[in-house]
Scaffold this motif. Structure first.
Motif, PDB file in Angstrom:
ATOM      1  N   LYS A  90     -10.115 -13.739   1.352  1.00 62.68           N
ATOM      2  CA  LYS A  90     -11.355 -13.994   0.614  1.00 62.68           C
ATOM      3  C   LYS A  90     -12.249 -12.757   0.677  1.00 62.68           C
ATOM      4  O   LYS A  90     -12.279 -12.048   1.673  1.00 62.68           O
ATOM      5  CB  LYS A  90     -12.083 -15.203   1.200  1.00 62.68           C
ATOM      6  N   GLY A  91     -12.974 -12.543  -0.410  1.00 63.26           N
ATOM      7  CA  GLY A  91     -13.838 -11.381  -0.462  1.00 63.26           C
ATOM      8  C   GLY A  91     -13.085 -10.096  -0.726  1.00 63.26           C
ATOM      9  O   GLY A  91     -13.610  -9.003  -0.483  1.00 63.26           O
ATOM     10  N   SER A  92     -11.829 -10.227  -1.191  1.00 62.58           N
ATOM     11  CA  SER A  92     -10.977  -9.062  -1.505  1.00 62.58           C
ATOM     12  C   SER A  92     -10.679  -8.209  -0.289  1.00 62.58           C
ATOM     13  O   SER A  92     -10.391  -7.018  -0.410  1.00 62.58           O
ATOM     14  CB  SER A  92     -11.617  -8.199  -2.605  1.00 62.58           C
ATOM     15  N   ARG A  93     -10.747  -8.803   0.897  1.00 63.70           N
ATOM     16  CA  ARG A  93     -10.370  -8.079   2.111  1.00 63.70           C
ATOM     17  C   ARG A  93      -8.855  -7.986   2.201  1.00 63.70           C
ATOM     18  O   ARG A  93      -8.136  -8.906   1.786  1.00 63.70           O
ATOM     19  CB  ARG A  93     -10.914  -8.792   3.354  1.00 63.70           C
ATOM     20  N   LEU A  94      -8.361  -6.889   2.761  1.00 65.64           N
ATOM     21  CA  LEU A  94      -6.923  -6.670   2.917  1.00 65.64           C
ATOM     22  C   LEU A  94      -6.535  -6.822   4.380  1.00 65.64           C
ATOM     23  O   LEU A  94      -6.932  -6.010   5.227  1.00 65.64           O
ATOM     24  CB  LEU A  94      -6.539  -5.277   2.408  1.00 65.64           C
ATOM     25  N   LYS A  95      -5.772  -7.858   4.660  1.00 67.48           N
ATOM     26  CA  LYS A  95      -5.310  -8.091   6.026  1.00 67.48           C
ATOM     27  C   LYS A  95      -3.979  -7.362   6.226  1.00 67.48           C
ATOM     28  O   LYS A  95      -3.009  -7.624   5.520  1.00 67.48           O
ATOM     29  CB  LYS A  95      -5.114  -9.591   6.260  1.00 67.48           C
ATOM     30  N   PRO A  96      -3.906  -6.419   7.184  1.00 63.97           N
ATOM     31  CA  PRO A  96      -2.632  -5.710   7.401  1.00 63.97           C
ATOM     32  C   PRO A  96      -1.584  -6.628   8.020  1.00 63.97           C
ATOM     33  O   PRO A  96      -1.846  -7.330   8.995  1.00 63.97           O
ATOM     34  CB  PRO A  96      -3.012  -4.579   8.361  1.00 63.97           C
ATOM     35  N   LEU A  97      -0.390  -6.638   7.417  1.00 60.17           N
ATOM     36  CA  LEU A  97       0.734  -7.413   7.942  1.00 60.17           C
ATOM     37  C   LEU A  97       1.796  -6.513   8.565  1.00 60.17           C
ATOM     38  O   LEU A  97       2.359  -6.844   9.603  1.00 60.17           O
ATOM     39  CB  LEU A  97       1.381  -8.257   6.825  1.00 60.17           C
ATOM     40  N   VAL A  98       2.082  -5.395   7.898  1.00 61.17           N
ATOM     41  CA  VAL A  98       3.099  -4.452   8.361  1.00 61.17           C
ATOM     42  C   VAL A  98       2.545  -3.036   8.198  1.00 61.17           C
ATOM     43  O   VAL A  98       2.002  -2.700   7.148  1.00 61.17           O
ATOM     44  CB  VAL A  98       4.410  -4.574   7.553  1.00 61.17           C
ATOM     45  N   ASN A  99       2.704  -2.217   9.233  1.00 58.10           N
ATOM     46  CA  ASN A  99       2.288  -0.822   9.185  1.00 58.10           C
ATOM     47  C   ASN A  99       3.511   0.052   9.296  1.00 58.10           C
ATOM     48  O   ASN A  99       4.218   0.029  10.308  1.00 58.10           O
ATOM     49  CB  ASN A  99       1.310  -0.534  10.331  1.00 58.10           C
ATOM     50  N   LEU A 100       3.800   0.813   8.233  1.00 58.48           N
ATOM     51  CA  LEU A 100       4.965   1.707   8.225  1.00 58.48           C
ATOM     52  C   LEU A 100       4.582   3.166   8.317  1.00 58.48           C
ATOM     53  O   LEU A 100       5.465   4.040   8.302  1.00 58.48           O
ATOM     54  CB  LEU A 100       5.791   1.496   6.954  1.00 58.48           C
ATOM     55  N   ALA A 101       3.299   3.474   8.381  1.00 55.95           N
ATOM     56  CA  ALA A 101       2.862   4.859   8.348  1.00 55.95           C
ATOM     57  C   ALA A 101       3.312   5.614   9.588  1.00 55.95           C
ATOM     58  O   ALA A 101       3.413   5.064  10.689  1.00 55.95           O
ATOM     59  CB  ALA A 101       1.346   4.917   8.232  1.00 55.95           C
ATOM     60  N   THR A 102       3.591   6.900   9.409  1.00 53.13           N
ATOM     61  CA  THR A 102       3.948   7.784  10.515  1.00 53.13           C
ATOM     62  C   THR A 102       2.672   8.337  11.124  1.00 53.13           C
ATOM     63  O   THR A 102       1.591   8.258  10.538  1.00 53.13           O
ATOM     64  CB  THR A 102       4.824   8.933  10.013  1.00 53.13           C
ATOM     65  N   PRO A 103       2.767   8.939  12.310  1.00 52.02           N
ATOM     66  CA  PRO A 103       1.582   9.559  12.912  1.00 52.02           C
ATOM     67  C   PRO A 103       0.926  10.590  12.005  1.00 52.02           C
ATOM     68  O   PRO A 103      -0.262  10.861  12.133  1.00 52.02           O
ATOM     69  CB  PRO A 103       2.152  10.207  14.173  1.00 52.02           C
ATOM     70  N   ALA A 104       1.677  11.180  11.044  1.00 54.91           N
ATOM     71  CA  ALA A 104       1.114  12.179  10.138  1.00 54.91           C
ATOM     72  C   ALA A 104       0.018  11.587   9.255  1.00 54.91           C
ATOM     73  O   ALA A 104      -0.810  12.303   8.708  1.00 54.91           O
ATOM     74  CB  ALA A 104       2.202  12.773   9.261  1.00 54.91           C
ATOM     75  N   HIS A 105       0.034  10.247   9.124  1.00 50.13           N
ATOM     76  CA  HIS A 105      -1.009   9.615   8.316  1.00 50.13           C
ATOM     77  C   HIS A 105      -2.257   9.358   9.143  1.00 50.13           C
ATOM     78  O   HIS A 105      -3.194   8.775   8.669  1.00 50.13           O
ATOM     79  CB  HIS A 105      -0.478   8.302   7.732  1.00 50.13           C
TER      80      HIS A 105
ATOM     81  N   VAL B  32       0.860  -1.182   0.000  1.00 58.81           N
ATOM     82  CA  VAL B  32       0.000   0.000   0.000  1.00 58.81           C
ATOM     83  C   VAL B  32       0.895   1.229   0.000  1.00 58.81           C
ATOM     84  O   VAL B  32       1.754   1.376   0.879  1.00 58.81           O
ATOM     85  CB  VAL B  32      -0.933   0.017   1.214  1.00 58.81           C
ATOM     86  N   VAL B  33       0.718   2.124  -0.977  1.00 65.02           N
ATOM     87  CA  VAL B  33       1.573   3.296  -1.134  1.00 65.02           C
ATOM     88  C   VAL B  33       0.724   4.557  -1.226  1.00 65.02           C
ATOM     89  O   VAL B  33      -0.482   4.504  -1.495  1.00 65.02           O
ATOM     90  CB  VAL B  33       2.476   3.181  -2.386  1.00 65.02           C
ATOM     91  N   ASP B  34       1.382   5.722  -0.987  1.00 67.56           N
ATOM     92  CA  ASP B  34       0.703   6.999  -1.174  1.00 67.56           C
ATOM     93  C   ASP B  34       1.084   7.586  -2.526  1.00 67.56           C
ATOM     94  O   ASP B  34       1.768   6.939  -3.321  1.00 67.56           O
ATOM     95  CB  ASP B  34       1.011   7.959  -0.012  1.00 67.56           C
ATOM     96  N   GLN B  35       0.658   8.848  -2.798  1.00 65.19           N
ATOM     97  CA  GLN B  35       0.916   9.413  -4.119  1.00 65.19           C
ATOM     98  C   GLN B  35       2.375   9.741  -4.361  1.00 65.19           C
ATOM     99  O   GLN B  35       2.791   9.985  -5.501  1.00 65.19           O
ATOM    100  CB  GLN B  35       0.059  10.667  -4.350  1.00 65.19           C
ATOM    101  N   PHE B  36       3.193   9.751  -3.297  1.00 60.68           N
ATOM    102  CA  PHE B  36       4.627   9.959  -3.456  1.00 60.68           C
ATOM    103  C   PHE B  36       5.371   8.635  -3.607  1.00 60.68           C
ATOM    104  O   PHE B  36       6.595   8.607  -3.639  1.00 60.68           O
ATOM    105  CB  PHE B  36       5.195  10.722  -2.251  1.00 60.68           C
ATOM    106  N   ASN B  37       4.607   7.532  -3.657  1.00 61.87           N
ATOM    107  CA  ASN B  37       5.170   6.188  -3.747  1.00 61.87           C
ATOM    108  C   ASN B  37       5.900   5.780  -2.469  1.00 61.87           C
ATOM    109  O   ASN B  37       6.773   4.920  -2.490  1.00 61.87           O
ATOM    110  CB  ASN B  37       6.114   6.037  -4.948  1.00 61.87           C
ATOM    111  N   ASN B  38       5.544   6.402  -1.362  1.00 63.04           N
ATOM    112  CA  ASN B  38       6.053   5.959  -0.062  1.00 63.04           C
ATOM    113  C   ASN B  38       5.298   4.708   0.368  1.00 63.04           C
ATOM    114  O   ASN B  38       4.071   4.625   0.205  1.00 63.04           O
ATOM    115  CB  ASN B  38       5.850   7.045   0.996  1.00 63.04           C
ATOM    116  N   LEU B  39       5.999   3.757   0.915  1.00 58.39           N
ATOM    117  CA  LEU B  39       5.375   2.521   1.388  1.00 58.39           C
ATOM    118  C   LEU B  39       4.713   2.768   2.731  1.00 58.39           C
ATOM    119  O   LEU B  39       5.359   3.202   3.685  1.00 58.39           O
ATOM    120  CB  LEU B  39       6.435   1.419   1.517  1.00 58.39           C
ATOM    121  N   LEU B  40       3.417   2.493   2.803  1.00 61.08           N
ATOM    122  CA  LEU B  40       2.659   2.700   4.030  1.00 61.08           C
ATOM    123  C   LEU B  40       2.379   1.393   4.769  1.00 61.08           C
ATOM    124  O   LEU B  40       2.320   1.374   5.994  1.00 61.08           O
ATOM    125  CB  LEU B  40       1.328   3.393   3.727  1.00 61.08           C
ATOM    126  N   ALA B  41       2.181   0.322   4.007  1.00 60.30           N
ATOM    127  CA  ALA B  41       1.817  -0.944   4.649  1.00 60.30           C
ATOM    128  C   ALA B  41       2.033  -2.102   3.685  1.00 60.30           C
ATOM    129  O   ALA B  41       2.066  -1.929   2.465  1.00 60.30           O
ATOM    130  CB  ALA B  41       0.357  -0.912   5.108  1.00 60.30           C
TER     131      ALA B  41
END
Length: 319
Positions: free
Chosen positions: A304-319, A289-298
């Motif tokens: 199943k059902g196209s759900r996204l299970k979070p494995l790693v969270n790299l976002a800063t508090p600014a997000h 998962v990336v933002d518009q600057f191509n920074n990696l967020l997660a």
């Protein structure tokens, strides 16, 4: 929640052009590809960077023995959360084996026994057996290894005089190529998956040919897209220069599909929820998962059902 943030290089620039004590350490997050010198441990190489990265968490993805040189991927700051992902990446090695010899460690760091009666195999014989050691194979790790046996590392048992034989385990070997053969030296290129012991490959290959082998040299040429050509000797770095080689976390996930989520979905994901994915991805597949600057967020895994299970969270508090 603001989805945009400046790329990591802007934070690095502020550190390099201002008093580093004025810049929050948590802004420094990235990955270094080191060219580990021979004769030091992987931890020694990390410690060379730790001198300059005071107050930051550091970790390496995939140990190289003191005998080995080459690519050692070091994660800095929040990027340490990506270590397990990087460890899964395929590796490329160049290794030299000495045939007609054996040692308890399966390399030249152990006491070497020369088998005088060993018959040198021909190049054709060597190349004929290579297919038996490619694909998904069962491999027994060396007695001197970090593999745990009954709660202790293999090398701990061996060093106290009670060596234990590790159980064979499946590993992936994608390609074996002979680069040079001048008996007793056999130089090879190995492309393999995580957990493969190159020492064991040389040992088992030689035994299949009716002889023995020890590894005398090993260079890791690549870990995924981290290559030797783009790696830096940690002995050449200093307090400011090490930041020049810090690469953004996204380089560790370039092999994954990239997703950009709407603000509500991203907010939910970063708080542990499983939003739906609009892309058509296969369940079990990982994505970045990336933002518009191509920074990696997660890093996420499609369920199943196209759900996204979070494995790693790299976002800063600014997000």
């Amino acid at each position: 929640m603001a989805l945009a943030r400046q790329p990591i290089r802007d934070a690095i620039h502020r550190v390099m052009t201002t008093d580093s004590t004025a810049v929050p350490k948590q802004e420094i997050c990235g990955i270094l590809a080191l060219n580990k010198p021979k004769g030091i441990t992987s931890r020694d190489a990390v410690n060379m960077i730790q001198r300059w990265a005071t107050g930051l968490r550091l970790g390496h993805a995939g140990t190289l023995d003191p005998l080995a040189t080459g690519v050692l991927v070091v994660c800095v700051g929040r990027a340490t959360r990506l270590i397990s992902l990087i460890q899964e990446l395929p590796k490329v090695y160049r290794a030299t084996f000495l045939l007609g010899r054996s040692s308890p460690t399966d390399d030249v760091d152990g006491e070497i026994t020369i088998h005088e009666g060993a018959v040198p195999p021909t190049l054709q014989q060597i190349e004929t057996v290579l297919p038996e050691f490619t694909g998904r194979i069962l491999q027994r790790p060396p007695v001197y290894s970090a593999v745990k046996i009954r709660g202790r590392r293999g090398y701990e048992w061996a060093r106290q005089g009670t060596p234990q034989l590790p159980q064979p385990r499946p590993v992936d070997v994608y390609e074996l190529k002979v680069l040079r053969y001048e008996y007793p030296e056999l130089e090879m290129e190995i492309r393999c998956g995580s957990g493969t012991y190159v020492r064991s490959l040389g040992r088992d290959l030689a035994e299949n040919l009716g002889t023995r082998a020890v590894m005398s040299e090993l260079t890791r040429l690549a870990v995924g897209r981290f290559t030797l050509e783009e790696s830096v000797d940690p002995r050449t770095l200093d307090e400011r220069r090490w930041l020049e080689y810090l690469r953004p976390p996204i380089v560790a996930a370039q092999h994954l599909p990239q997703l950009r989520l709407d603000e509500a979905s991203l907010r939910g994901l970063l708080h542990g929820q499983w939003p739906r994915c609009q892309e058509e991805l296969v369940p079990g597949q990982k994505a970045a998962v990336v933002d518009q600057f191509n920074n990696l967020l997660a890093i996420v895994e499609v369920q199943k059902g196209s759900r996204l299970k979070p494995l790693v969270n790299l976002a800063t508090p600014a997000h």
